[in-house]
Scaffold this active site. Sequence first.
Site, PDB file in Angstrom:
ATOM      1  N   HIS A 144      -6.258   6.057   7.465  1.00 33.33           N
ATOM      2  CA  HIS A 144      -5.369   6.983   6.781  1.00 33.33           C
ATOM      3  C   HIS A 144      -5.316   8.279   7.568  1.00 33.33           C
ATOM      4  O   HIS A 144      -6.286   8.683   8.226  1.00 33.33           O
ATOM      5  CB  HIS A 144      -5.855   7.212   5.346  1.00 33.33           C
ATOM      6  CG  HIS A 144      -5.425   6.117   4.434  1.00 33.33           C
ATOM      7  ND1 HIS A 144      -5.593   6.150   3.072  1.00 33.33           N
ATOM      8  CD2 HIS A 144      -4.806   4.937   4.683  1.00 33.33           C
ATOM      9  CE1 HIS A 144      -5.093   5.043   2.526  1.00 33.33           C
ATOM     10  NE2 HIS A 144      -4.627   4.301   3.480  1.00 33.33           N
TER      11      HIS A 144
ATOM     12  N   CYS B  26      -1.971  10.122  -0.428  1.00 34.09           N
ATOM     13  CA  CYS B  26      -3.378   9.905  -0.742  1.00 34.09           C
ATOM     14  C   CYS B  26      -3.582  10.237  -2.223  1.00 34.09           C
ATOM     15  O   CYS B  26      -3.332  11.360  -2.641  1.00 34.09           O
ATOM     16  CB  CYS B  26      -4.251  10.817   0.107  1.00 34.09           C
ATOM     17  SG  CYS B  26      -6.005  10.593  -0.233  1.00 34.09           S
TER      18      CYS B  26
ATOM     19  N   HIS C 170      -7.854   0.077   9.207  1.00 35.95           N
ATOM     20  CA  HIS C 170      -6.816   0.555   8.289  1.00 35.95           C
ATOM     21  C   HIS C 170      -7.068   2.053   8.117  1.00 35.95           C
ATOM     22  O   HIS C 170      -7.806   2.462   7.234  1.00 35.95           O
ATOM     23  CB  HIS C 170      -6.977  -0.206   6.960  1.00 35.95           C
ATOM     24  CG  HIS C 170      -5.939   0.119   5.936  1.00 35.95           C
ATOM     25  ND1 HIS C 170      -4.973  -0.788   5.557  1.00 35.95           N
ATOM     26  CD2 HIS C 170      -5.712   1.228   5.193  1.00 35.95           C
ATOM     27  CE1 HIS C 170      -4.205  -0.241   4.614  1.00 35.95           C
ATOM     28  NE2 HIS C 170      -4.636   0.976   4.379  1.00 35.95           N
TER      29      HIS C 170
ATOM     30  N   ASN D  37      -1.340   6.733   4.494  1.00 40.01           N
ATOM     31  CA  ASN D  37      -1.254   5.755   5.584  1.00 40.01           C
ATOM     32  C   ASN D  37      -0.719   6.352   6.889  1.00 40.01           C
ATOM     33  O   ASN D  37       0.099   7.262   6.868  1.00 40.01           O
ATOM     34  CB  ASN D  37      -0.308   4.620   5.173  1.00 40.01           C
ATOM     35  CG  ASN D  37      -0.938   3.705   4.148  1.00 40.01           C
ATOM     36  OD1 ASN D  37      -1.985   3.109   4.386  1.00 40.01           O
ATOM     37  ND2 ASN D  37      -0.295   3.585   2.995  1.00 40.01           N
TER      38      ASN D  37
ATOM     39  N   ASP E  42       0.830  -1.201   0.000  1.00 43.65           N
ATOM     40  CA  ASP E  42       0.000   0.000   0.000  1.00 43.65           C
ATOM     41  C   ASP E  42       0.868   1.256   0.000  1.00 43.65           C
ATOM     42  O   ASP E  42       0.579   2.235  -0.683  1.00 43.65           O
ATOM     43  CB  ASP E  42      -0.914  -0.020   1.248  1.00 43.65           C
ATOM     44  CG  ASP E  42      -2.043   0.992   1.189  1.00 43.65           C
ATOM     45  OD1 ASP E  42      -2.844   1.044   2.142  1.00 43.65           O
ATOM     46  OD2 ASP E  42      -2.129   1.749   0.207  1.00 43.65           O
TER      47      ASP E  42
END
Lengths: 306, 301
Positions: B211, B242, B209, B251, B18
């Site tokens: 951000h 992003c 998860h 992240n 990711d």
Amino acid sequence: QEPQASGLPEYIKIVEVGPRDGLQNEKVIVPTDIKIELINQLSKTGLPAIEVTSFVSSKWVPQMADHEEVMRGIERHPGVQYPVLTPNLQGFHSAVAGATEVSVFGAASESFSKMNINCSIEESIERFEEVIKSARNMNIPVRGYVSCALGCPYEGNVVPDKVAEVSKRLYSMGCYEISLGDTIGVGTPGSMKKMLEAVMKEIPLSALAVHCHDTYGQALANILTAIQMGVAVVDSSVAGLGGCPYAKGATGNVATEDVIYMLSGLGINTGVNLCAVMEAGNFICTALNKKTNSKVAQASFSTGII
Amino acid sequence: ATGAYPKRVKVVEVGPRDGLQNEKNLVPTPVKINLINMLSETGLQVIEATSFVSPKWVPQMADHTEVMQGINKLPGISYPVLTPNLKGFQAAVAAGAKEVSIFGAASELFTQKNINCSIEESLERFEEVMKAAKEANIPVRGYVSCVLGCPYEGKISAAKVAEVSKKMYSMGCYEISLGDTIGVGTPGSMKEMLTVVMKEVPLGALAVHCHDTYGQALANILVALQMGVSVVDASVAGLGGCPYAQGASGNVATEDLVYMLNGLGIHTGVDLQKLMDTGTFICNALNRKTNSKVSQASCRL
């Protein structure tokens, strides 16, 4: 049963420290008219308290050398408090002509007190005693700050009982509010909780505020912990102005925009217009020729959405 | 008021996939392999290694087979890989994958824009992967994107998140990672969403998860922990911007997460110093500053 839902304040007072704590810890010194414009813009955002400047010798804090001009130059909006720092009686006397609220700074660490203001905690409190007495005689409210509440750059760990002891002294001397500062941002929800539990034994919840630094990215989590315990006053700095003087290049104050975003999401009323704060943040960052430290501002300007 | 926290939290490291997938600079295969090898020494138990997706779509992950075959696979550590369809799954297994992940979304528009089909159609595709994975005894982790907001639809209903999560869980995913894809969530919306999802998926099968695009990640994670979630995704050095907000962060940084968990007395098994060293390595390779505040503060230059 949702333990974290109950106990959240309905309203949180945000104390904006950007013009003082923020600008004092920025590398670039900002001209007086820019400071005044910043404060005037902040006055229109709904913020209930804006820390304006510091009546300290310009030898020590050159960024605040124009304290009198700033004090005289700003617009005073009704319903907004404009506290100023007054580290001693001399500073207080200079401030008193225009100030309607003052602040004094104690610390929960002896080493920090010695390195910062060259005296012991006890001696510093004796100095503040004079300020507080004079202020009370003139009906001027005094806010007390306690630095190093969650850790000290020199001593490392700080015992919660020490924080409680210093806070209690300042409160009983007459400070209407005690702002507990995580000066180097090392605190976590774990240490915040322990410290507040100790302090809350000595001081009423309604007289407590938290002043979290985001040096280790923990500020919002720490603030959340504090408000879950009922704290209803939070200090922050527009655009996250003010780096950390103890960790080169690291961030300092938590950004007001990011705090408001979180509190809004929790359904907590602050009375503050987020867009207006972002505009003020944009103004001062342009003047300082630096990027904002506020993630909300960064994201909002890129997407155009708030 | 703050409630009890889990005693242990499993940190799922998504930096190599990711993170790197969303970085501007491409990183050579040996650097990726070294990154994963360094992460394997930190105590992390789960390291998402790569994505078996067409390099036409995701050039950063074009070397998926090389990476999978090149890394040291330490015992006790899982190296899941993304497999968006059966073809990817087969390639992953051939390359040595022992765990795979599939990505759903709680938003129709997001699914359309991202993979050109409806949520329902995407789940049908995954059904094939699930079948094959079951036959091969390979565990599958399910991701649900846009759980707290969508870049196209805006607000997302918690009920929709619960519905998609439940479907993926009943299809056989052992864990559902709920992703705040654009970081708009707050402790308020996190709590609301989890309350609804927890009715449909067991707590032990949930992960978050988050951000950090709006700076809310650690606060959101804190709330999730307070509600009993004990699996948290993060990316070393906060790798991965992003894609929906230019220049904004993505992240949450693993270092900052571990710092917070340490402060809460929650066991992760992760060595923070080794993690920071790994972050320093990959940031140098990417020629960029770290997004981890803990790393920034600890570096006395």
